[in-house]
Write a protein that holds these residues in place. Sequence first.
Motif, PDB file in Angstrom:
ATOM      1  N   SER A   3       0.838  -1.197   0.000  1.00  0.00           N
ATOM      2  CA  SER A   3       0.000   0.000   0.000  1.00  0.00           C
ATOM      3  C   SER A   3       0.876   1.251   0.000  1.00  0.00           C
ATOM      4  N   TYR A   4       0.638   2.137  -0.950  1.00  0.00           N
ATOM      5  CA  TYR A   4       1.386   3.382  -1.030  1.00  0.00           C
ATOM      6  C   TYR A   4       0.475   4.487  -1.546  1.00  0.00           C
ATOM      7  N   ASN A   5       0.938   5.708  -1.375  1.00  0.00           N
ATOM      8  CA  ASN A   5       0.215   6.886  -1.841  1.00  0.00           C
ATOM      9  C   ASN A   5       0.866   7.351  -3.136  1.00  0.00           C
ATOM     10  N   GLY A   6       0.188   7.176  -4.259  1.00  0.00           N
ATOM     11  CA  GLY A   6       0.711   7.611  -5.544  1.00  0.00           C
ATOM     12  C   GLY A   6       0.472   9.097  -5.734  1.00  0.00           C
ATOM     13  N   ILE A   7       1.538   9.850  -6.027  1.00  0.00           N
ATOM     14  CA  ILE A   7       1.421  11.300  -6.179  1.00  0.00           C
ATOM     15  C   ILE A   7       2.141  11.754  -7.444  1.00  0.00           C
ATOM     16  N   ARG A   8       1.833  12.961  -7.901  1.00  0.00           N
ATOM     17  CA  ARG A   8       2.469  13.531  -9.091  1.00  0.00           C
ATOM     18  C   ARG A   8       3.522  14.574  -8.738  1.00  0.00           C
ATOM     19  N   SER A   9       3.438  15.129  -7.518  1.00  0.00           N
ATOM     20  CA  SER A   9       4.422  16.131  -7.118  1.00  0.00           C
ATOM     21  C   SER A   9       4.674  16.036  -5.614  1.00  0.00           C
ATOM     22  N   ILE A  10       5.764  16.589  -5.187  1.00  0.00           N
ATOM     23  CA  ILE A  10       6.184  16.537  -3.792  1.00  0.00           C
ATOM     24  C   ILE A  10       5.171  17.231  -2.875  1.00  0.00           C
ATOM     25  N   GLU A  11       4.432  18.189  -3.421  1.00  0.00           N
ATOM     26  CA  GLU A  11       3.439  18.916  -2.628  1.00  0.00           C
ATOM     27  C   GLU A  11       2.278  18.027  -2.192  1.00  0.00           C
ATOM     28  N   GLN A  12       2.113  16.874  -2.820  1.00  0.00           N
ATOM     29  CA  GLN A  12       1.000  15.978  -2.514  1.00  0.00           C
ATOM     30  C   GLN A  12       1.345  14.918  -1.463  1.00  0.00           C
ATOM     31  N   ILE A  13       2.488  15.020  -0.856  1.00  0.00           N
ATOM     32  CA  ILE A  13       2.926  14.012   0.113  1.00  0.00           C
ATOM     33  C   ILE A  13       1.926  13.884   1.260  1.00  0.00           C
ATOM     34  N   ALA A  14       1.639  12.645   1.616  1.00  0.00           N
ATOM     35  CA  ALA A  14       0.801  12.355   2.782  1.00  0.00           C
ATOM     36  C   ALA A  14       1.744  11.891   3.899  1.00  0.00           C
ATOM     37  N   MET A  15       1.698  12.575   5.019  1.00  0.00           N
ATOM     38  CA  MET A  15       2.576  12.221   6.130  1.00  0.00           C
ATOM     39  C   MET A  15       2.205  10.838   6.672  1.00  0.00           C
ATOM     40  N   LYS A  16       3.209  10.137   7.179  1.00  0.00           N
ATOM     41  CA  LYS A  16       3.066   8.801   7.775  1.00  0.00           C
ATOM     42  C   LYS A  16       2.562   7.765   6.771  1.00  0.00           C
ATOM     43  N   ARG A  17       2.832   8.003   5.480  1.00  0.00           N
ATOM     44  CA  ARG A  17       2.509   7.053   4.418  1.00  0.00           C
ATOM     45  C   ARG A  17       3.728   6.919   3.528  1.00  0.00           C
TER      46      ARG A  17
END
Length: 186
Positions: A3-17
């Motif tokens: 399980s991971y959080n797929g993002i397009r930019s660094i601004e979309q980071i989800a903490m503790k994931r």
Amino acid sequence: DFSYNGIRSIEQIAMKRVNMVHTWEDEAEIRFGEENETGGKYALLSLEAAVKDLKEGTIDALVTAPLCKGNIPLPGFTGHTGFIGDAFGSNDYLMMLISDELKMALVTEHVPVSEIAKHLTKELIYSKIKILHKSLSYDFGLDNPRIAVLALNPHAGDKGAIGTEEERVILPAIKKAKDENMLVMG
């Protein structure tokens, strides 16, 4: 089943994931553990994107995983370390292998064993000792790090019977580091 959080930019980071930045738009089929042209192409795109973020200061560190150098579509590519050094226009870098118990640094990298001695100089060894000392102090919080420098030849050359690199090249670099109050032995 990861399980991971797929993002397009660094601004979309989800903490503790675990966040995975997608660096391309293509629908590519990547088969982990398999050597192929597709994997090499996208490994290089990912590395280029990570280095761009490093250069722009968007990220502070880059941890890399192994990749198959033969798949990378870039002439002369020998690995992450040299690629990153070249991107920053620097020869002043160090490859480290790190565990909880041991931090190990290499003086040479991606050089055939039969050619290592040709690449060793007092200046190169001393430079790598300095970089390692600084990293152990700054990055790992060690006040007075102890650095052990390994010999090149069996029995450390056995006073020239098996090789002279230890006497001519390695020991002078160690002495220079000691003269600058670094705790270096070997």
